[in-house]
Design a protein around this motif. Structure first.
Motif, short mmCIF file in Angstrom:
data_model
loop_
_atom_site.label_atom_id
_atom_site.label_comp_id
_atom_site.label_asym_id
_atom_site.label_seq_id
_atom_site.Cartn_x
_atom_site.Cartn_y
_atom_site.Cartn_z
N LEU A 13 0.83 -1.20 0.00
CA LEU A 13 0.00 0.00 0.00
C LEU A 13 0.86 1.26 0.00
CD1 LEU A 13 -2.75 -1.03 2.59
CD2 LEU A 13 -3.01 -0.88 0.11
N MET A 19 -0.97 7.19 0.64
CA MET A 19 -1.34 6.14 1.57
C MET A 19 -0.19 5.83 2.51
SD MET A 19 -3.56 4.15 2.88
CE MET A 19 -4.89 4.63 1.77
N TRP A 191 -4.47 0.51 -4.55
CA TRP A 191 -4.38 -0.26 -3.31
C TRP A 191 -4.70 -1.74 -3.53
CZ3 TRP A 191 -8.48 3.42 -0.86
CH2 TRP A 191 -7.98 4.73 -0.84
N TYR A 194 -5.63 -5.02 -1.75
CA TYR A 194 -5.77 -4.87 -0.30
C TYR A 194 -6.50 -3.58 0.05
CZ TYR A 194 -2.43 -8.66 -0.50
OH TYR A 194 -1.83 -9.86 -0.80
N ARG A 195 -7.57 -3.29 -0.68
CA ARG A 195 -8.31 -2.07 -0.42
C ARG A 195 -8.97 -2.06 0.95
NH1 ARG A 195 -11.95 -1.41 -5.67
NH2 ARG A 195 -12.18 -3.64 -5.26
N ALA A 198 -6.49 -0.61 3.37
CA ALA A 198 -6.37 0.83 3.11
C ALA A 198 -7.55 1.58 3.72
CB ALA A 198 -6.29 1.09 1.61
#
Length: 210
Positions: A13, A19, A191, A194-195, A198
């Motif tokens: 990320l 981020m 992302w 793996y949103r 995040a």
């Protein structure tokens, strides 16, 4: 494929500089699963909690569960409760109908982990939204917090939108409607996959005043 560790996910990320800053400024979110993979109970709780404070929702849900001998609102038992009995817990007429809808759905459509785990995120959304009172946002919260899906981006969540707009102001300034949604989706694409992680950081992030 071996799942990535939390450190590896954060490293992925952090390839997004914005981020990376959010992660650096934010305490690691705690991950809770209060329902031990009980999708049915989680759906009932999500309906009770709609449009009221967490404190009020917790109190009403506790009174609702106390209506049942073992503290669990099994579908058959829930459907046998009268409106007056359910109202005594502090439930509105509309929420009673929604809770009954969940119970009715669960009696004819499996919603256990074994059935849902083989579905994609979008398939689960489409499977559950026919239930009255259950919309996309509700299912996305279920995906993130009960089913532990890794790549969910709940763009309809107001806090997520506001925090993303604050963090990526140079890209979202003066945008609204479909144009804003398009740009936010493009930002979140960085992302993947793996949103969910995040978004957990966005929820917890407290932007400092400039």
């Amino acid at each position: 494929m071996t799942p990535l560790t939390e450190t590896e996910i954060l490293s992925h990320l952090a390839q997004d500089p914005v981020m990376a800053r959010i992660i650096a400024e934010t305490e690691a979110p705690k991950i809770f699963n209060d329902y031990a993979d009980d999708v049915y109970l989680a759906l009932l709780e999500s309906i009770v909690s709609q449009q009221i404070s967490v404190k009020a929702a917790d109190a009403i849900f506790a009174r609702f569960r106390a209506l049942f001998p073992d503290g669990y609102p099994h579908a058959e038992a829930l459907l046998l409760k009268t409106t007056d009995e359910l109202r005594s817990a502090g439930l509105s007429f509309q929420k009673i109908k929604y809770l009954q809808s969940v119970a009715e759905f669960s009696l004819t459509n499996p919603i256990d982990r074994a059935h849902l785990d083989v579905m994609t995120d979008e398939e689960i959304v489409q499977y559950l939204i026919p239930i009255k009172g259950v919309g996309r946002w509700t299912v996305e919260m279920l995906l993130m917090f009960v089913l532990n899906r890794q790549d969910v981006f709940p763009i309809d969540d107001l806090v997520i939108r506001q925090r993303a707009m604050r963090a990526y102001g140079d890209q979202t300034a003066e945008l609204s409607g479909k144009a804003l949604y398009k740009v936010l989706h493009q930002i979140a694409d960085n992302w993947r996959p793996y949103r969910t992680t995040a978004c957990r950081y966005l929820w917890r992030w407290k932007p400092t005043k400039e």
